[in-house]
Write an enzyme that holds these catalytic residues in place. Structure first.
Site, PDB file in Angstrom:
ATOM      1  N   LYS A 282       1.009  -1.035  -0.012  1.00 27.08           N
ATOM      2  CA  LYS A 282      -0.381  -0.113  -0.392  1.00 27.08           C
ATOM      3  C   LYS A 282       1.002   1.088  -0.038  1.00 27.08           C
ATOM      4  O   LYS A 282       1.894   1.049   0.589  1.00 27.08           O
ATOM      5  CB  LYS A 282      -1.057   0.082   0.526  1.00 27.08           C
ATOM      6  CG  LYS A 282      -1.750   0.878   1.182  1.00 27.08           C
ATOM      7  CD  LYS A 282      -2.985   0.844   2.093  1.00 27.08           C
ATOM      8  CE  LYS A 282      -4.433   1.758   1.821  1.00 27.08           C
ATOM      9  NZ  LYS A 282      -5.292   1.268   2.729  1.00 27.08           N
ATOM     10  N   GLU A 366     -19.024  -4.891  11.405  1.00 28.33           N
ATOM     11  CA  GLU A 366     -19.629  -3.548  11.959  1.00 28.33           C
ATOM     12  C   GLU A 366     -20.696  -5.062  12.829  1.00 28.33           C
ATOM     13  O   GLU A 366     -21.581  -4.492  13.505  1.00 28.33           O
ATOM     14  CB  GLU A 366     -20.304  -2.846  11.053  1.00 28.33           C
ATOM     15  CG  GLU A 366     -20.038  -2.008  10.730  1.00 28.33           C
ATOM     16  CD  GLU A 366     -18.588  -1.922   9.999  1.00 28.33           C
ATOM     17  OE1 GLU A 366     -17.476  -0.947   9.018  1.00 28.33           O
ATOM     18  OE2 GLU A 366     -18.924  -3.107   8.592  1.00 28.33           O
ATOM     19  N   ARG A 394     -24.480  -0.888   8.206  1.00 26.92           N
ATOM     20  CA  ARG A 394     -24.550  -2.523   8.333  1.00 26.92           C
ATOM     21  C   ARG A 394     -24.877  -3.608   9.481  1.00 26.92           C
ATOM     22  O   ARG A 394     -24.780  -4.496   9.570  1.00 26.92           O
ATOM     23  CB  ARG A 394     -23.078  -2.721   7.381  1.00 26.92           C
ATOM     24  CG  ARG A 394     -22.682  -2.189   6.373  1.00 26.92           C
ATOM     25  CD  ARG A 394     -21.118  -2.128   6.313  1.00 26.92           C
ATOM     26  NE  ARG A 394     -20.124  -3.523   6.124  1.00 26.92           N
ATOM     27  CZ  ARG A 394     -20.752  -3.263   5.103  1.00 26.92           C
ATOM     28  NH1 ARG A 394     -21.095  -2.799   3.667  1.00 26.92           N
ATOM     29  NH2 ARG A 394     -19.873  -4.748   4.893  1.00 26.92           N
TER      30      ARG A 394
END
Length: 431
Positions: A282, A366, A394
Site C-alpha cells: 500500500k 460492523e 450494516r
C-alpha cells in the site's frame, strides 16, 4: 513527463504496449495520481498499491465485455485512468466532477456501484450466474482486499461461490492493511499462506519424483501423495480457499506485471471458481505513503515533497470524543471500546495507547462489532462503539434486535453523522 501515459487513452492502447512500456506506464500513472490527490485530496495509498495489478487486468481481459468489480472502490483511480477518464482526473472531489468510486452512470467500464466493503464477490457471483443462465461467455473478475475479507458478506459469498462451481475469478489484493493494520484470524491465515512459495517448491520436486516412478507403483505413488499433503498442511494450515472449492494461485508479486499477466491468462482458460492471491504494498512508489499508509488512505491536499498536509487539523469531534472516553475510562474499569478497523478515524488511538487490553478491533465487521458489544454488555461491561454513520447501516439488525430490544447498556456513537445529514438534506430537495 507522462510520455507513455500520453499514448494510452483506452484499454486497446494499453494492449499495444510492450512489457517495458507498461512498467514505465505504471510510474507515469503513479505520478499523475500523486499530483491530483496532492491538490484535491483522495484515496492515495490504496491506489498506488494496485497500479501494476490494474494494468495487468486490463491487458488480459476485455472490458467492458468482461466484468470487473472493485470492492469498496478506494482503489479504482487507476482503472478510471486506463478506461478513458484520465483527462477528468483533475475533477476528482470537485462538484460535478469524477466520482471517487466506481459509478455505473459514469462509464460502462464501471460494472457495479461500490462504496461499502466486502460486496464484490457477492456481486460478481450474481453476474457470473446471470451470464451462465443467459448463455453468455464473458469473464467476471471480483477484486477484494484482505481487510474486506473479514466482512461476513465476503465469507458468505466465498462459501456460495465455491459450492456453485461457477466460473468466477476472485483476486485477493493482500497488502496487510484495510484502512489501518489488519487484525484477526483471517489476517493470520493470510500470513501463513504467504509461506506458500516453500510449499510450491517442495510440491514441484514431489511431482517430478512421481513422474519418474515406473507404472504399477501405485502404493509408492499414494505414499508420496500423502507426504505431499502433509507438507502442504505443515506450511499452509487449513487452506480455506481450496477447502471451499476454489482453485488457489499464489501468493504472487502484485508489482510484477509480467507474472500477473501470466497467471491471469492461465485463469481465463480454467473452469470453476478461482482465487488469485496477490501481495502488494500500500502506498507503493511514494515514500511518505509507504511509511504511513493509514494516514494516506484518505488524504486531504498535501505537499508532495514532504508529504505534510496543507491543512492544519483542528480539534474535531472524534478527537474530543476520544479524550473524554479516556477520562471516563480512568474512573470506570468496566468501560471498553470496540472498533471495526477504524481506531484512528473514530478517535480511539489515545484510548488504545492507555488501555490496550480494553480496546477491541474486530476488523471490517460492523455486525459482529455490535453483536460482540451486546455480549459484553450482557456480561456486565460498558462497551462504547463509535462507527461511521454510513457504516452503521450494516449493523441495523443488531442495533434493534441484539441491543435495543434487550435494553443493553451499549454506548453507540455515530461518527461523521453531520456529513450524512448534510448529504440527506441536499438529496431530499430533489423530491
Amino acid at each position: 513527463m507522462n510520455k507513455i501515459l500520453n499514448r494510452v487513452n483506452s484499454t486497446e492502447d494499453l494492449k499495444k504496449l510492450t512489457q517495458k512500456e507498461k512498467v514505465e506506464l505504471a510510474e507515469d500513472i503513479r505520478e499523475l495520481i500523486i499530483d491530483i490527490v496532492s491538490k484535491n485530496g483522495g484515496h492515495l495509498a490504496s491506489n498506488l498499491g494496485v497500479v501494476e495489478l490494474t494494468i495487468a487486468i486490463h491487458s488480459v481481459f476485455n472490458a467492458p465485455t468482461d466484468k470487473i468489480i472493485w470492492d469498496v472502490g478506494h482503489q479504482s483511480y487507476v482503472h478510471k485512468i486506463l478506461t478513458g477518464r484520465k483527462d477528468k482526473m483533475h475533477t476528482l472531489r470537485k462538484f460535478g466532477g469524477m466520482a471517487g468510486f466506481p459509478k455505473c452512470a459514469e462509464s460502462p467500464f464501471d460494472n457495479f456501484d461500490t462504496g461499502h466493503s466486502s460486496t464484490s464477490i457477492s456481486a460478481g457471483l450474481g453476474m457470473a450466474i446471470a451470464r451462465d443462465l443467459k448463455g453468455e461467455k464473458h469473464n467476471v473478475i471480483a477484486i477484494i482486499g484482505d481487510g474486506a475479507l473479514t466482512g461476513g458478506m465476503a465469507l458468505e459469498a466465498l462459501n456460495h461461490a465455491g459450492a456453485s462451481k461457477t466460473n468466477l475469478i476472485v483476486i485477493l489484493n493482500d497488502n496487510e492493511m484495510s484502512i489501518a493494520k489488519n487484525v484477526g484470524g483471517i489476517s493470520l491465515f493470510l500470513s501463513k499462506a504467504r509461506t506458500r512459495k516453500v510449499y510450491t517448491k517442495s510440491s514441484g520436486y514431489i511431482k517430478k519424483a512421481i513422474q519418474k516412478l515406473p507404472k504399477g507403483s501405485n502404493r509408492i505413488i499414494n505414499l508420496v501423495r500423502r507426504v505431499k499433503y502433509s507438507i502442504k498442511q505443515l506450511f499452509i494450515p487449513n487452506m480455506l480457499f481450496e477447502d471451499l472449492g476454489f482453485k488457489y494461485f499464489g501468493p504472487i508479486d502484485g508489482h510484477d506485471i509480467d507474472k500477473l499477466e501470466g497467471i491471469l491468462k492461465l485463469s481465463k482458460g480454467m473452469d470453476g471458481p478461482i482465487l488469485i492471491h496477490v501481495v502488494t504494498k500500500k502506498g507503493k512508489g511514494y515514500k511518505p505513503a509507504e511509511e504511513n499508509p493509514d494516514r494516506f488512505h484518505s488524504a486531504s491536499d498535501f505537499n508532495i515533497e514532504t508529504g505534510e498536509s496543507n491543512k492544519k487539523k483542528a480539534k474535531d469531534y472524534s478527537k474530543a470524543f476520544g479524550e473524554k472516553l479516556v477520562e471516563l475510562a480512568w474512573k470506570d474499569k468496566k468501560i471498553v471500546a470496540v472498533t471495526a478497523s477504524m481506531k484512528d478515524g473514530t478517535g480511539l488511538t489515545a484510548f488504545g495507547e492507555r488501555f490496550p487490553e480494553r480496546l477491541f478491533d474486530v476488523g471490517i465487521a460492523e455486525q459482529h462489532a455490535l453483536g460482540f458489544s451486546a455480549g459484553l454488555a450482557k456480561a456486565g461491561m460498558i462497551p462504547v462503539v463509535p462507527i461511521y454513520s454510513s457504516f452503521y447501516q450494516r449493523g441495523f439488525d443488531q442495533v434493534i434486535h441484539d441491543i435495543a430490544l434487550q435494553n443493553l447498556p451499549v454506548i453507540m456513537c455515530v461518527d461523521r453523522a453531520r456529513n450524512c445529514w448534510k448529504r440527506w438534506r441536499n438529496s431530499s430537495r430533489h423530491f
